[in-house]
Design an enzyme around this catalytic site. Structure first.
Site, PDB file in Angstrom:
ATOM      1  CE1 TYR A 174      -3.059   3.089   0.795  1.00 12.66           C
ATOM      2  CE2 TYR A 174      -1.743   3.355   2.785  1.00 12.66           C
ATOM      3  CZ  TYR A 174      -2.682   3.844   1.891  1.00 12.66           C
ATOM      4  OH  TYR A 174      -3.208   5.092   2.094  1.00 12.66           O
TER       5      TYR A 174
ATOM      6  NE  ARG B  27      -2.690  -3.913  10.561  1.00 13.74           N
ATOM      7  CZ  ARG B  27      -3.523  -2.871  10.497  1.00 13.74           C
ATOM      8  NH1 ARG B  27      -4.824  -3.078  10.326  1.00 13.74           N
ATOM      9  NH2 ARG B  27      -3.080  -1.646  10.627  1.00 13.74           N
TER      10      ARG B  27
HETATM   11  N1  UDP Z   1      -5.205  -2.119  15.057  1.00 13.14           N
HETATM   12  C1  UDP Z   1      -5.531  -3.089  15.990  1.00 13.14           C
HETATM   13  N2  UDP Z   1      -6.656  -3.848  15.758  1.00 13.14           N
HETATM   14  C2  UDP Z   1      -7.441  -3.679  14.670  1.00 13.14           C
HETATM   15  C3  UDP Z   1      -7.092  -2.671  13.736  1.00 13.14           C
HETATM   16  C4  UDP Z   1      -5.965  -1.913  13.960  1.00 13.14           C
HETATM   17  O1  UDP Z   1      -4.855  -3.278  16.991  1.00 13.14           O
HETATM   18  O2  UDP Z   1      -8.430  -4.419  14.517  1.00 13.14           O
HETATM   19  C5  UDP Z   1      -3.997  -1.304  15.285  1.00 13.14           C
HETATM   20  C6  UDP Z   1      -2.998  -1.405  14.151  1.00 13.14           C
HETATM   21  O3  UDP Z   1      -2.115  -2.493  14.369  1.00 13.14           O
HETATM   22  C7  UDP Z   1      -2.306  -0.045  14.242  1.00 13.14           C
HETATM   23  C8  UDP Z   1      -3.401   0.887  14.766  1.00 13.14           C
HETATM   24  O4  UDP Z   1      -4.392   0.037  15.336  1.00 13.14           O
HETATM   25  O5  UDP Z   1      -1.287  -0.090  15.213  1.00 13.14           O
HETATM   26  C9  UDP Z   1      -4.039   1.704  13.658  1.00 13.14           C
HETATM   27  O6  UDP Z   1      -4.393   0.822  12.618  1.00 13.14           O
HETATM   28  P1  UDP Z   1      -5.407   1.223  11.469  1.00 13.14           P
HETATM   29  O7  UDP Z   1      -5.663  -0.005  10.650  1.00 13.14           O
HETATM   30  O8  UDP Z   1      -6.600   1.908  12.072  1.00 13.14           O
HETATM   31  O9  UDP Z   1      -4.619   2.316  10.636  1.00 13.14           O
HETATM   32  P2  UDP Z   1      -3.166   2.264   9.917  1.00 13.14           P
HETATM   33  O10 UDP Z   1      -2.185   2.704  10.969  1.00 13.14           O
HETATM   34  O11 UDP Z   1      -2.945   0.886   9.419  1.00 13.14           O
HETATM   35  O12 UDP Z   1      -3.306   3.257   8.826  1.00 13.14           O
END
Ligand code: UDP
Length: 324
Positions: free
Chosen positions: A141, A281
């Site tokens: 991405y 993740r």
């Molecule tokens: N996150 C989490 N559980 C979820 C979705 C996200 O713990 O179900 C965590 C993710 O690992 C990151 C933060 O929340 O540290 C923000 O993730 P999000 O997907 O909202 O946004 P990104 O940072 O990927 O743009």
């Protein structure tokens, strides 16, 4: 007033920006293929269902409507999915953007605001992150956006395309007065997933507590979607006034850990958040916090939502009103 073509205007950040543009009397048309956007999020009379890959339709739309500038949101946004289906991201986000830029050249439109992302920085070496930090995406991405940023540099040099690249940090919140908010399907973002867990009682999985951060969970810079919208308007005004190409971080400059978001949600909702602590993740950097001083100083941007609680409150009102 100038006329703006907004691609992806039926999506989350796009629809909030369309709403704000119209409130400031810009003329707006939207091109969206509705693969993820919602037709109901924009007035039907300005919506054109159109793929980024339909260069002829985009060119004709820009010529007929005499568009002055383009704000380009249309893209896939899920980091996790991008690690499983990278081709989908390079095709849609990178090749799709190039098709749009070719249509802009055909139509003689040379002003663009582009949705980039903090994911271009990968695992940053300094926090807060300035725009001059190393570009080193760690997921497809982010890389799909890095590629577009490089293409834009070349189109500036060779065609005179003036582009403002906004590197968003974590967009969140809602505009409840406008009936707009976060409606991704499937939802992958932290704040709506935590609010859903509160509402349904079904636990949300938190992705890892073994990061090198104070409480072990990832730190992010959560910025209200209406503040991102106002950054786009500042950027498009800069271009319409003859401003040069530039790149800006769009974040508040404040970082919050996943566990701090959980605590803030508990404070706002008055309920405990059911959660399971899971593994990391793929592709998640430990910390992403913006140095947004350049955006503030150069374009006069000032976020109106300056506390995490005020952002979560707006998302909670939206979540309760849009039960699915
Ligand atoms: N996150 C989490 N559980 C979820 C979705 C996200 O713990 O179900 C965590 C993710 O690992 C990151 C933060 O929340 O540290 C923000 O993730 P999000 O997907 O909202 O946004 P990104 O940072 O990927 O743009």
């Amino acid at each position: 007033m100038p006329k703006i073509l907004v691609t992806g205007g039926a999506g989350y950040i796009g629809s909030h920006t369309v709403h704000q543009l119209r409130a400031q009397d810009f003329e707006v048309i939207v091109a969206d293929d509705l693969s993820n956007g919602h037709a109901a999020s924009v007035p039907s009379e300005i919506l054109h269902v159109c793929s980024l890959f339909d260069r002829a339709q985009l060119t004709s739309l820009m010529q007929t409507e005499q568009v002055d500038a383009v704000i380009h949101f249309a893209a896939f946004i899920a980091v996790g999915e991008s690690t499983r289906e990278p081709e989908k991201y390079f095709h849609n986000n990178t090749a799709g953007s190039i098709s749009l830029f070719a249509a802009m050249a055909d139509a003689g439109v040379n002003k663009l605001v582009f949705s980039s992302t903090a994911a271009v920085y990968g695992n940053p070496t300094e926090i807060p992150i300035p725009e001059t930090a190393a570009i080193n995406a760690v997921n497809p991405y982010g890389e799909s956006k890095v590629m577009v940023e490089k293409v834009l540099d070349w189109l500036d040099a060779t065609r005179g395309l003036r582009a403002i690249r906004l590197r968003y940090f974590n967009a969140c919140g809602a505009n409840n007065a406008a009936g707009l908010g976060e409606r991704h399907d499937p939802e992958t973002h932290l704040i709506p997933l935590i609010l859903r867990a509160v509402r349904t009682g079904k636990p949300v999985t938190l992705f890892g507590d073994d990061y090198p951060t104070p409480d072990g969970t990832c730190v992010r810079d959560y910025v209200h979607v209406d503040d991102l919208a106002s950054a786009h308007i500042a950027a498009v005004n800069h271009l319409l006034n003859g401003g040069a190409s530039n790149v800006f971080n769009a974040g508040t400059g404040q970082g919050f850990s996943v566990k701090e978001v959980v605590t803030a949600v508990e404070k706002i909702t008055g309920q405990s958040v059911p959660y399971i602590m899971g593994p990391r993740r793929d592709g998640d950097p430990a910390q992403l916090v913006a140095d947004s001083s350049k955006l503030r100083q150069t374009l006069g941007w000032q976020p109106k939502f300056d506390t995490l609680e005020s952002i979560i409150e707006s998302a909670w009102v939206f979540e309760k009103q849009n039960l699915t």
